[in-house]
Design an enzyme around this catalytic site. Structure first.
Site, PDB file in Angstrom:
ATOM      1  N   HIS A 274       0.833  -1.208   0.000  1.00 13.90           N
ATOM      2  CA  HIS A 274       0.000   0.000   0.000  1.00 13.90           C
ATOM      3  C   HIS A 274       0.867   1.257   0.000  1.00 13.90           C
ATOM      4  CE1 HIS A 274      -3.450  -2.500   2.049  1.00 13.90           C
ATOM      5  NE2 HIS A 274      -3.151  -2.920   0.834  1.00 13.90           N
TER       6      HIS A 274
HETATM    7  C1  FAD Z   1       0.385  -7.499  -4.433  1.00 15.61           C
HETATM    8  C2  FAD Z   1      -0.523  -6.375  -4.072  1.00 15.61           C
HETATM    9  C3  FAD Z   1      -1.589  -6.612  -3.214  1.00 15.61           C
HETATM   10  C4  FAD Z   1      -2.450  -5.581  -2.861  1.00 15.61           C
HETATM   11  N1  FAD Z   1      -3.587  -5.865  -2.164  1.00 15.61           N
HETATM   12  C5  FAD Z   1      -4.561  -4.923  -2.075  1.00 15.61           C
HETATM   13  C6  FAD Z   1      -5.859  -5.256  -1.598  1.00 15.61           C
HETATM   14  O1  FAD Z   1      -6.179  -6.410  -1.306  1.00 15.61           O
HETATM   15  N2  FAD Z   1      -6.771  -4.255  -1.497  1.00 15.61           N
HETATM   16  C7  FAD Z   1      -6.476  -2.966  -1.830  1.00 15.61           C
HETATM   17  O2  FAD Z   1      -7.338  -2.106  -1.670  1.00 15.61           O
HETATM   18  N3  FAD Z   1      -5.264  -2.637  -2.302  1.00 15.61           N
HETATM   19  C8  FAD Z   1      -4.311  -3.583  -2.466  1.00 15.61           C
HETATM   20  N4  FAD Z   1      -3.113  -3.262  -3.019  1.00 15.61           N
HETATM   21  C9  FAD Z   1      -2.795  -1.846  -3.288  1.00 15.61           C
HETATM   22  C10 FAD Z   1      -3.448  -1.254  -4.538  1.00 15.61           C
HETATM   23  O3  FAD Z   1      -3.547  -2.222  -5.556  1.00 15.61           O
HETATM   24  C11 FAD Z   1      -2.600  -0.042  -4.963  1.00 15.61           C
HETATM   25  O4  FAD Z   1      -2.593   0.897  -3.909  1.00 15.61           O
HETATM   26  C12 FAD Z   1      -3.163   0.647  -6.211  1.00 15.61           C
HETATM   27  O5  FAD Z   1      -3.288  -0.291  -7.248  1.00 15.61           O
HETATM   28  C13 FAD Z   1      -2.274   1.806  -6.641  1.00 15.61           C
HETATM   29  O6  FAD Z   1      -2.867   2.457  -7.731  1.00 15.61           O
HETATM   30  P1  FAD Z   1      -2.142   3.604  -8.552  1.00 15.61           P
HETATM   31  O7  FAD Z   1      -3.127   4.046  -9.593  1.00 15.61           O
HETATM   32  O8  FAD Z   1      -1.595   4.616  -7.624  1.00 15.61           O
HETATM   33  O9  FAD Z   1      -0.894   2.901  -9.244  1.00 15.61           O
HETATM   34  P2  FAD Z   1      -0.885   1.659 -10.261  1.00 15.61           P
HETATM   35  O10 FAD Z   1      -2.154   0.908 -10.212  1.00 15.61           O
HETATM   36  O11 FAD Z   1       0.371   0.936 -10.037  1.00 15.61           O
HETATM   37  O12 FAD Z   1      -0.847   2.376 -11.693  1.00 15.61           O
HETATM   38  C14 FAD Z   1       0.293   2.946 -12.260  1.00 15.61           C
HETATM   39  C15 FAD Z   1       0.338   2.532 -13.723  1.00 15.61           C
HETATM   40  O13 FAD Z   1       1.261   3.369 -14.413  1.00 15.61           O
HETATM   41  C16 FAD Z   1       2.015   2.587 -15.311  1.00 15.61           C
HETATM   42  N5  FAD Z   1       3.269   3.305 -15.556  1.00 15.61           N
HETATM   43  C17 FAD Z   1       4.257   3.565 -14.659  1.00 15.61           C
HETATM   44  N6  FAD Z   1       5.247   4.252 -15.263  1.00 15.61           N
HETATM   45  C18 FAD Z   1       4.863   4.430 -16.557  1.00 15.61           C
HETATM   46  C19 FAD Z   1       5.469   5.073 -17.687  1.00 15.61           C
HETATM   47  N7  FAD Z   1       6.675   5.656 -17.598  1.00 15.61           N
HETATM   48  N8  FAD Z   1       4.800   5.077 -18.870  1.00 15.61           N
HETATM   49  C20 FAD Z   1       3.591   4.483 -18.977  1.00 15.61           C
HETATM   50  N9  FAD Z   1       2.980   3.861 -17.934  1.00 15.61           N
HETATM   51  C21 FAD Z   1       3.615   3.844 -16.750  1.00 15.61           C
HETATM   52  C22 FAD Z   1       2.177   1.253 -14.593  1.00 15.61           C
HETATM   53  O14 FAD Z   1       2.485   0.217 -15.481  1.00 15.61           O
HETATM   54  C23 FAD Z   1       0.820   1.092 -13.922  1.00 15.61           C
HETATM   55  O15 FAD Z   1      -0.111   0.400 -14.723  1.00 15.61           O
HETATM   56  C24 FAD Z   1      -2.212  -4.265  -3.350  1.00 15.61           C
HETATM   57  C25 FAD Z   1      -1.148  -4.017  -4.216  1.00 15.61           C
HETATM   58  C26 FAD Z   1      -0.309  -5.062  -4.598  1.00 15.61           C
HETATM   59  C27 FAD Z   1       0.820  -4.775  -5.554  1.00 15.61           C
END
Ligand code: FAD
Ligand code: NAG
Ligand code: NAG
Ligand code: NAG
Ligand code: NAG
Length: 578
Positions: free
Chosen positions: A513
């Protein structure tokens, strides 16, 4: 940072009304995954193209954001990873650990190890972290929403928009039910039943896995997109954001350079128009990294990497936090269901208790660890069982391929208070930046962990949990067992009197997280605009000061929807909700 809040709520109710109107002339043109006509490989992209909005990162926030913006503007969504739909096996619930450990070339997972010596992982796939995660779906507290300065009615409507596509009630089989009943027995009260809401006590939350164990992800929210106005490129890695030459005191974002799967470069530019913007949704590691690669960050660090400074922004990369996860591994005398998180105990001392069963649930999660776990379990158990004259337990049954007969009960602390920082290692956007989280630097964080571990021990020793409790393994043996697992790269202090404080520090893992790096009030303002720069916002988990709710994904998806609507309002009516 909280000034102007009075006028905020006044405008908000008016805007909320307008949003209702907006939503009513919505689209019926929905397309179903995985047959989206608007998702293509970046190799097919023209060398230069023009859009109203360019969203960088098709993750948990980026997908709902782009889908919403496409209701009335031309949107480009650039995602560095591939499609989550090409391999449906990979996103089955029972493949949680194998997908997280996948190191194949097109893996949706990019592993990293923080400077704290803790194994971690980030997403590289359309749908982002929602394609990898443990699926638990639960909203932020109303207090969290108030502190963020969000409009509660619009927040609620945005959560519902997300829930209509991706949230389900979990099945609650024997292991999960036993932990729920045990939490109630040890006093994590009241029983709040099944709810998405955040409140003290024990509850069953939502999950993005349906009853057949199929994962529904943020990529499914693209079903809401207007196919005529959105374009999504996969394997499109943004290298940097480009800016207009300075005319006034503020620089203005102009476009992005991205690389396709064959290494060919393409450019996407904003069309002429005052409202058009670039929105960074590359996650807590990707967003601060990409700002720095584009020249927005601490000037000294940028110069050290030879990056021309667009804006000296010392707070970019600061405030990186990862909520520590600590757990006990519990071998069971009887078979267990395969389950990820379904129940949570929300304690008054700010520790959240959750559980998973039937799989090798460990942060590094490679085959190596599966094998180590199997070996340690067999050796430790064999030793205990040999000591007990009447024991007749077949050690071999504790590990069966990738699944374990048993589970873990874990605790995550609220916040956390401890925070660290992120730095570039190189100018290569594909390389992980260096991240330090400083787990348990704050004594309050450590107290929350110790109290959480005490609750877990009570749960294990409760009547309600007794059928999953191996009577040959005293609590101390379970603690030793966990201390012996290769959970991280940190030093261990295993003695006859290892304290729970030491246990927390030595066996800390991530619950994934992690957040921060582009925090509200430090890097972006309350409208998520990058301070001192025009036409550039950051909308994702990097903007958080604390992890929302017990688990963040519901709120990350909600934020994408919520901000998408606010941005459209500004576009259509020339004012925002500020
Ligand atoms: C193993 C795991 C278990 C988890 N379990 C839970 C759970 O049970 N419940 C819950 O609520 N949360 C859970 N989480 C946390 C939750 O999934 C994350 O907090 C959330 O997905 C983060 O979202 P975000 O949009 O900030 O980033 P992300 O979803 O990571 O999105 C960022 C995106 O940007 C892309 N990107 C990065 N750099 C570039 C670039 N230079 N060019 C183009 N694209 C790029 C990446 O590929 C990615 O797709 C878990 C996370 C993980 C990894
Ligand atoms: C939003 O939802 C929460 C939780 O379901 C509820 O308590 C609150 O009253 C709602 N607020 C508004 C303004 O609808
Ligand atoms: C347990 O006992 C068996 C049979 O006596 C012996 O072969 C084995 O080595 C013992 N295992 C351990 C870990 O002590
Ligand atoms: C736990 O490990 C410590 C240190 O090796 C040891 O002294 C203690 O006896 C062990 N406890 C149990 C129950 O195995
Ligand atoms: C793609 C993938 O990881 N598939 C695995 C899913 O889980 C089954 C059962 O454990 C494995 O056999 C597959 O290899």
């Amino acid at each position: 940072m909280h000034k102007n809040m009075g006028s905020a709520s006044l405008h908000s109710s008016f805007s909320a009304l307008l949003l209702l109107i907006l939503n009513f002339h919505g689209f019926c043109l929905t397309e179903k995954a995985p047959y989206y006509s608007f998702v293509h490989e970046a190799t097919t992209a023209p060398p230069v193209s023009f859009y109203d909005y360019i969203v960088i990162g098709g993750g948990t926030a980026g997908c709902p954001l782009a889908a919403t913006l496409s209701q009335s503007a031309n949107v480009l969504l650039l995602e560095r990873g591939g499609s989550p739909y090409v391999n449906p096996e990979r996103i089955k619930m029972y493949n949680f650990t194998s997908t997280l450990a996948d190191t194949s070339p097109d893996s949706p997972t990019q592993q990293f190890v923080s400077e704290d010596g803790v194994y971690n992982a980030r997403a590289s796939v359309l749908g982002g972290g929602s394609v990898l995660n443990a699926g638990f779906y639960t909203r932020a507290s109303t207090r969290y929403m108030r502190e963020a300065g969000w409009n509660e009615a619009l927040v609620n409507a945005s959560y519902r928009w997300v829930e209509n596509k991706v949230a389900f009630q979990p099945p609650m089989l024997q292991w999960q039910s036993a932990v729920r009943d045990a939490l109630l027995e040890v006093g994590v009260l009241p029983n709040n039943g099944f709810t998405y809401d955040h409140m003290y006590g024990t509850k069953v939350g939502g999950t993005i896995f349906d009853k057949d164990g199929n994962r529904h992800t943020a990529a499914d929210l693209l079903e809401y997109a207007n196919p005529a106005k959105i374009r999504v490129y996969l394997h499109a890695t943004v290298q940097r954001i480009i800016f207009l030459k300075a005319v006034g005191p503020k620089r203005r974002a102009r476009g992005v350079v991205y690389q396709d799967g064959t290494g060919k470069r393409h450019v996407a530019l904003l069309k002429k128009g005052f409202s058009n913007e670039i929105i960074l949704s590359a996650g807590a590691l990707g967003s601060p990294q990409l700002l720095m690669l584009s020249g927005v960050g601490p000037a000294d660090q940028l110069r050290a990497h030879g990056i021309p400074v667009v804006a000296d922004h010392p707070m970019v990369g600061q405030g990186m936090s990862d909520n520590p996860m600590n757990a006990l591994f519990i071998p069971s005398p009887q078979p267990v269901e395969v389950s990820l998180i379904q129940v949570v105990g929300i304690t008054r001392f700010d520790s959240y208790i959750e559980t998973a069963s039937g799989m090798t649930f460990s942060p590094s999660l490679g085959r190596r660890v599966s094998n180590d776990l199997a070996k340690i379990l067999s050796e430790d158990l064999a030793a205990y069982i040999n000591k007990s004259a009447d024991a007749k337990v077949d050690v071999g049954t504790f590990i069966n391929g990738d699944s374990v007969r048993g589970g873990i009960i874990l605790e995550k602390i609220m916040g956390p208070i401890s925070a660290g920082h992120l730095e570039l290692r190189s100018t290569d956007p594909n390389e992980n930046p260096s991240v330090t989280f400083n787990y348990f630097q704050s004594p309050e964080d450590l107290r929350r962990c110790v109290n959480g571990m005490r609750t877990i021990i009570s749960v294990i020793n409760s009547q309600a949990f007794s059928k999953f409790r191996n009577r040959y393994l005293p609590t101390e043996a379970l603690i030793n067992l966990t201390l012996n697992l290769p959970l991280n790269q940190r030093p261990r202090h295993v003695t006859a009197t290892t304290s729970l404080e030491q246990f927390c520090i030595d066996t800390v893992m991530t619950i994934w997280h992690y957040h921060g790096g582009c925090q509200v009030g430090r890097v972006v303002d309350m409208d998520y605009r990058v301070l001192g720069i025009d036409a550039l916002r950051v909308i994702d988990g990097s903007t958080f000061h604390h992890s929302p709710g017990t688990n963040p994904q519901a709120t990350v998806m909600m934020l994408g929807r919520y901000m998408g609507q606010r941005i459209l309002l500004e576009r259509l009516f020339g004012f925002g909700m500020k």
